[in-house]
Design a protein around this motif. Structure first.
Motif, PDB file in Angstrom:
ATOM      1  N   ARG A  20      44.746  40.096  50.801  1.00  0.00           N
ATOM      2  CA  ARG A  20      44.867  39.256  49.681  1.00  0.00           C
ATOM      3  C   ARG A  20      43.506  38.560  49.366  1.00  0.00           C
ATOM      4  O   ARG A  20      42.493  38.587  50.329  1.00  0.00           O
ATOM      5  N   VAL A  33      40.932  38.017  52.678  1.00  0.00           N
ATOM      6  CA  VAL A  33      41.863  37.738  53.760  1.00  0.00           C
ATOM      7  C   VAL A  33      42.667  39.010  54.212  1.00  0.00           C
ATOM      8  O   VAL A  33      43.485  39.405  53.712  1.00  0.00           O
ATOM      9  N   TRP A  65      41.515  43.123  41.456  1.00  0.00           N
ATOM     10  CA  TRP A  65      40.888  41.814  41.082  1.00  0.00           C
ATOM     11  C   TRP A  65      40.635  41.779  39.635  1.00  0.00           C
ATOM     12  O   TRP A  65      39.886  42.567  39.050  1.00  0.00           O
ATOM     13  N   ARG A 113      35.402  35.423  45.798  1.00  0.00           N
ATOM     14  CA  ARG A 113      36.594  35.340  46.003  1.00  0.00           C
ATOM     15  C   ARG A 113      36.507  35.299  47.700  1.00  0.00           C
ATOM     16  O   ARG A 113      35.334  35.613  48.256  1.00  0.00           O
ATOM     17  N   THR A 114      37.576  35.366  48.643  1.00  0.00           N
ATOM     18  CA  THR A 114      37.504  35.381  49.991  1.00  0.00           C
ATOM     19  C   THR A 114      38.634  36.397  50.257  1.00  0.00           C
ATOM     20  O   THR A 114      39.836  36.239  49.938  1.00  0.00           O
ATOM     21  N   ASP A 139      41.567  35.124  48.188  1.00  0.00           N
ATOM     22  CA  ASP A 139      41.934  33.652  47.874  1.00  0.00           C
ATOM     23  C   ASP A 139      40.654  32.972  47.001  1.00  0.00           C
ATOM     24  O   ASP A 139      39.538  33.399  47.367  1.00  0.00           O
ATOM     25  N   GLY A 140      41.108  32.171  46.422  1.00  0.00           N
ATOM     26  CA  GLY A 140      40.088  31.344  45.500  1.00  0.00           C
ATOM     27  C   GLY A 140      40.502  31.210  44.315  1.00  0.00           C
ATOM     28  O   GLY A 140      41.261  32.041  43.685  1.00  0.00           O
ATOM     29  N   GLU A 141      39.767  30.654  43.320  1.00  0.00           N
ATOM     30  CA  GLU A 141      39.803  30.414  41.800  1.00  0.00           C
ATOM     31  C   GLU A 141      38.689  30.537  41.190  1.00  0.00           C
ATOM     32  O   GLU A 141      37.611  30.044  41.812  1.00  0.00           O
ATOM     33  N   GLU A 181      38.370  37.095  57.586  1.00  0.00           N
ATOM     34  CA  GLU A 181      38.105  36.654  56.215  1.00  0.00           C
ATOM     35  C   GLU A 181      36.424  36.747  55.819  1.00  0.00           C
ATOM     36  O   GLU A 181      35.637  36.663  56.508  1.00  0.00           O
TER      37      GLU A 181
END
Length: 392
Positions: A168, A188, A264, A185-186, A170-172, A235
């Motif tokens: 996935r 994971v 993405w 983004r990260t 993560d981040g915005e 990560e």
């Protein structure tokens, strides 16, 4: 007179008790006693998990107490007796005789563990590891008196990493990304070591692909060691270029094998479009205002009142008014005013009567009392002229 009761001198001048010093001394004695006892569980340094065994050398069939500190609160742990220092993962452990325990609110635990013969020869250890959450493992050395001992095998196996959970991002996006800043983004992903050798500081490759184009790979190194049969949460940071938008795909590769691919979708930076629209409206308006200011500065002026539009009409109106005033003797004549032509009339149409002209005079100025004006009397009054003042 009744005398007041005397206060005892001991109570009046009672010194204060050295409570802090007494407490420090008692705490020091407790610490010394714990160090001399040697059987208390070791305290984890800097919050790291630690394990202490009640006995370090035992025979098969004996039960020992395993105590731990510094673990995460309310976490499920497994206790296993393993041979060959747990080289090769849990295949060298007595899995059927293991125990499970949960930590308390302070991260401590204590559990009885039977010592059974592991499937591999010693050196032996007691392996304590977490079952859920972040991976943590501690190996405590244990000597089993009636179990064979052999040299440790060389770790010549191969490491094989596989993805155990879906990857996935993560981040915005922030406000700056809306104006064209690089989106980040990260990635994971949870990976497990399915090989027979540990993986230390694995070097991954992260690729980003836009649409149908091939991915562009960049190296990302993860710090840590993944033992055989263990899993870890990895990560890695992923970033795109400034102003990027559209459909992208993030890929993770280890060696020559692609482990995961995550789509993405990046939104268009509408702030940049809004900026260019405002720029196209503001610059022409500013140029127009500057041009009008320059024209107003360099255009010629007519008379003293040329600052305002229509100021040139004021002298003409003043000349039309003063032309109708009587002339003052000794004053130079003004410029003659040309009379307007009468409109043409059709044949057979009687001429229109001439309009009456009135001479405008100033309220403080009349032709009779003009400066230098002379009034003459044509004839003196006659004596024969009768003056009637009324009926007699």
């Amino acid at each position: 007179m009744v005398a007041a009761p005397a206060v005892p001198a001991a109570r009046a001048a009672a010194p204060q008790r050295p409570v802090p010093a007494a407490r420090l001394a008692a705490l020091f004695l407790v610490v010394v006693a714990l160090i001399l006892a040697g059987g208390a569980p070791a305290v984890a340094a800097e919050g790291k998990p630690a394990v202490e065994l009640s006995l370090r050398e035992v025979a098969k069939g004996t039960e020992i107490t395993v105590a731990g500190t510094g673990w995460r609160p309310r976490t499920l742990l497994t206790l296993l007796v393993c041979g060959q220092n747990m080289i090769g993962g849990t295949n060298s452990c007595a899995n059927s005789d293991g125990r499970a325990v949960s930590t308390d609110d302070t991260g401590r635990f204590g559990k009885q563990l039977p010592v059974v013969a592991p499937p591999k020869p010693c050196p032996c250890v007691v392996a304590v590891a977490t079952v859920t959450g972040d991976q943590a493992q501690v190996l405590a050395p244990l000597t089993i008196t009636d179990h064979p001992v052999a040299a440790l095998p060389s770790q010549t196996g191969t490491a094989r990493l596989a993805v155990l959970a879906a990857a996935r991002l993560d981040g915005e996006d922030g406000v700056l990304t809306w104006f064209g800043a690089p989106p980040t983004r990260t990635l994971v992903v949870t990976v497990g070591n399915l090989g027979s050798a540990p993986v230390k500081d694995p070097l991954f490759q992260v690729g980003t692909a836009h649409g149908v184009f091939a991915p562009v790979w960049e190296e990302r190194q993860w710090r840590g060691t993944i033992a055989p049969g263990q899993k870890a949460r990895v990560e890695l940071d992923v970033g795109l270029t400034a102003g990027a938008h559209g459909d992208y795909a993030v890929s993770l590769k280890y060696g020559e094998k692609v482990l995961a691919v995550q789509p993405w979708g990046v939104d268009r930076p509408y702030g940049v479009t809004l900026f260019w629209i405002l720029l196209c409206l503001v610059i022409p308006a500013a140029v127009f205002r500057i041009g009008m200011a320059v024209v107003d500065r360099v255009r010629p002026r007519t008379g003293a009142g040329g600052r305002h539009r229509g100021a040139s009409r004021i002298p003409e109106a003043a000349a039309a008014v003063t032309a109708k005033l009587p002339r003052i003797p000794g004053h130079p004549p003004d410029r003659p005013v040309r009379a307007a032509r009468p409109p043409k009339r059709a044949p057979g149409t009687p001429a229109a009567p001439a309009p009456e002209t009135t001479t405008a005079a100033l309220p403080w100025f009349t032709p009779e009392n003009a400066p230098g004006a002379q009034t003459t009397q044509t004839s003196a009054p006659s004596e024969k002229s009768s003056t009637t003042k009324g009926h007699s």
